[in-house]
Design a protein around this motif. Structure first.
Motif, short mmCIF file in Angstrom:
data_model
loop_
_atom_site.label_atom_id
_atom_site.label_comp_id
_atom_site.label_asym_id
_atom_site.label_seq_id
_atom_site.Cartn_x
_atom_site.Cartn_y
_atom_site.Cartn_z
N LYS A 155 -0.47 6.73 -6.76
CA LYS A 155 -1.55 7.72 -6.61
C LYS A 155 -1.00 9.15 -6.55
O LYS A 155 -1.60 10.08 -7.09
CB LYS A 155 -2.34 7.44 -5.32
CG LYS A 155 -3.52 6.51 -5.47
CD LYS A 155 -4.30 6.46 -4.15
CE LYS A 155 -5.56 5.63 -4.30
NZ LYS A 155 -6.31 5.57 -3.01
N ASP A 170 -3.79 5.71 -11.77
CA ASP A 170 -4.81 4.87 -11.17
C ASP A 170 -4.09 3.67 -10.54
O ASP A 170 -2.94 3.36 -10.90
CB ASP A 170 -5.81 4.42 -12.25
CG ASP A 170 -7.18 4.08 -11.66
OD1 ASP A 170 -7.27 3.85 -10.43
OD2 ASP A 170 -8.16 4.06 -12.43
N VAL A 171 -4.79 2.98 -9.62
CA VAL A 171 -4.13 1.89 -8.89
C VAL A 171 -5.11 0.75 -8.61
O VAL A 171 -6.32 0.95 -8.52
CB VAL A 171 -3.56 2.38 -7.54
CG1 VAL A 171 -2.43 3.37 -7.73
CG2 VAL A 171 -4.65 3.00 -6.65
N ILE A 199 0.82 1.64 -4.04
CA ILE A 199 -0.48 2.31 -4.17
C ILE A 199 -0.35 3.82 -3.90
O ILE A 199 -0.70 4.65 -4.75
CB ILE A 199 -1.52 1.66 -3.24
CG1 ILE A 199 -1.64 0.16 -3.56
CG2 ILE A 199 -2.87 2.36 -3.37
CD1 ILE A 199 -1.86 -0.20 -5.02
N PHE A 209 0.83 -1.20 0.00
CA PHE A 209 0.00 0.00 0.00
C PHE A 209 0.87 1.25 0.00
O PHE A 209 0.60 2.20 -0.73
CB PHE A 209 -0.95 0.00 1.20
CG PHE A 209 -1.92 1.15 1.17
CD1 PHE A 209 -2.94 1.18 0.22
CD2 PHE A 209 -1.80 2.21 2.05
CE1 PHE A 209 -3.83 2.25 0.16
CE2 PHE A 209 -2.68 3.28 2.00
CZ PHE A 209 -3.69 3.30 1.06
N ASP A 228 -10.20 3.16 2.45
CA ASP A 228 -10.62 4.12 1.43
C ASP A 228 -11.26 3.39 0.24
O ASP A 228 -11.59 2.21 0.32
CB ASP A 228 -9.43 4.99 0.99
CG ASP A 228 -8.30 4.16 0.36
OD1 ASP A 228 -8.52 2.95 0.11
OD2 ASP A 228 -7.21 4.71 0.13
N PHE A 273 -4.86 -2.45 -5.73
CA PHE A 273 -4.12 -3.08 -4.64
C PHE A 273 -4.28 -4.59 -4.73
O PHE A 273 -5.40 -5.10 -4.73
CB PHE A 273 -4.66 -2.55 -3.31
CG PHE A 273 -4.00 -3.13 -2.08
CD1 PHE A 273 -2.63 -3.08 -1.91
CD2 PHE A 273 -4.78 -3.70 -1.08
CE1 PHE A 273 -2.03 -3.60 -0.78
CE2 PHE A 273 -4.20 -4.23 0.07
CZ PHE A 273 -2.82 -4.17 0.22
N THR A 288 -9.94 2.56 -2.61
CA THR A 288 -8.97 1.94 -3.51
C THR A 288 -9.50 0.60 -4.03
O THR A 288 -9.99 -0.22 -3.26
CB THR A 288 -7.63 1.70 -2.77
OG1 THR A 288 -7.12 2.95 -2.31
CG2 THR A 288 -6.60 1.05 -3.70
N LYS A 289 -9.39 0.39 -5.32
CA LYS A 289 -9.78 -0.89 -5.93
C LYS A 289 -8.81 -1.98 -5.44
O LYS A 289 -7.59 -1.74 -5.38
CB LYS A 289 -9.72 -0.79 -7.46
CG LYS A 289 -10.75 0.19 -8.03
CD LYS A 289 -10.63 0.32 -9.54
CE LYS A 289 -9.46 1.18 -10.01
NZ LYS A 289 -9.59 2.60 -9.63
N GLN A 290 -9.33 -3.14 -5.09
CA GLN A 290 -8.42 -4.20 -4.67
C GLN A 290 -8.91 -5.57 -5.13
O GLN A 290 -10.11 -5.78 -5.33
CB GLN A 290 -8.20 -4.19 -3.15
CG GLN A 290 -9.40 -4.36 -2.26
CD GLN A 290 -9.02 -4.16 -0.80
OE1 GLN A 290 -9.20 -3.07 -0.25
NE2 GLN A 290 -8.50 -5.19 -0.15
#
Length: 229
Positions: free
Chosen positions: A196, A201-202, A192, A188, A214, A204, A216-218
């Motif tokens: 960021k 774009d990110v 990430i 992270f 948050d 995880f 964040t796409k994972q």
């Protein structure tokens, strides 16, 4: 939901595509046998792994050198185990570890499948904090090197993720821009937040069951990247 306008996909290597923990454990088994170190491997790894993680954090923050990391993580582990190993042997173990690490090349499940899938529509790249002399060998021996148009490592740039300089270097090398690029990695802090911070774009890659607070796409499986790309 698919992410639009992405042309370039950047991956971390260790703990994201290349199964570092499994390959590292096998390497320690091998070099302990070579050097006749009589320590139970699982007992050693229980002590070593958190020590190694801490040294890598210090290394990312430029608080220790590569040489200090390589020696200190082994020395501290043996001290904690109360096993006497002299400096000469630790130096040899350190060299042997780097030499033999790329002889084990387990990848995470579905690595080839996802790289084949993404390779049809995107330009693929690597950004890694790993040592230059090892990372290329890992990728070549595990048969994934040919998927990547560029490989950026911290020793080439002189800084480590999450420093923005390594991300900007990688983008320049790939001849692309932050707004059309995405970073996929397991750290992270390094992957990430680092990506960021420069407008990428990110996604995880969660291998340790960490739920982020948050938006964040994972994903916890590489094939799940198909939900987004």
């Amino acid at each position: 939901m698919k992410i639009k306008n992405i042309t370039d996909v950047f991956f971390d290597l260790d703990h994201t595509l290349w199964d570092f923990d499994k390959n590292s454990a096998l390497t320690f088994e091998k070099i302990f046998e070579i050097n006749k170190i009589e320590v139970e491997i699982n007992k050693f790894l229980d002590i070593y792994l958190p020590i190694n993680l801490n040294y890598w954090k210090l290394y990312r923050e430029d608080k220790v050198s590569k040489e200090t990391l390589r020696f200190g993580r082994l020395n501290d582990a043996f001290l904690a185990l109360e096993v006497e190993v002299n400096r000469e042997v630790i130096d040899k173990l350190s060299d042997d570890y780097i030499e033999h690490l790329s002889s084990f090349n387990h990848l995470f499940d579905n690595t080839f499948e996802i790289l084949d899938y993404l390779n049809e529509n995107y330009s693929l790249h690597i950004i890694t904090n790993g040592f230059d002399e090892v990372q290329h060998k890992k990728m070549a021996k595990s048969n994934i090197l040919h998927y990547f148009n560029t490989v950026t490592n911290s020793e080439m740039v002189g800084v480590k993720k999450p420093n923005p300089k390594i991300f900007n270097y990688a983008l320049d090398l790939a001849n692309t821009k932050p707004e059309t690029s995405i970073m996929i990695g397991d750290s992270f802090e390094a992957d990430i937040l680092g990506a960021k911070n420069i407008g990428m774009d990110v996604i995880f890659f969660d291998i340790n069951n960490i739920t982020l607070d948050d938006d964040t796409k994972q994903v916890d499986n590489l094939l799940s990247l198909r939900h987004y790309l």
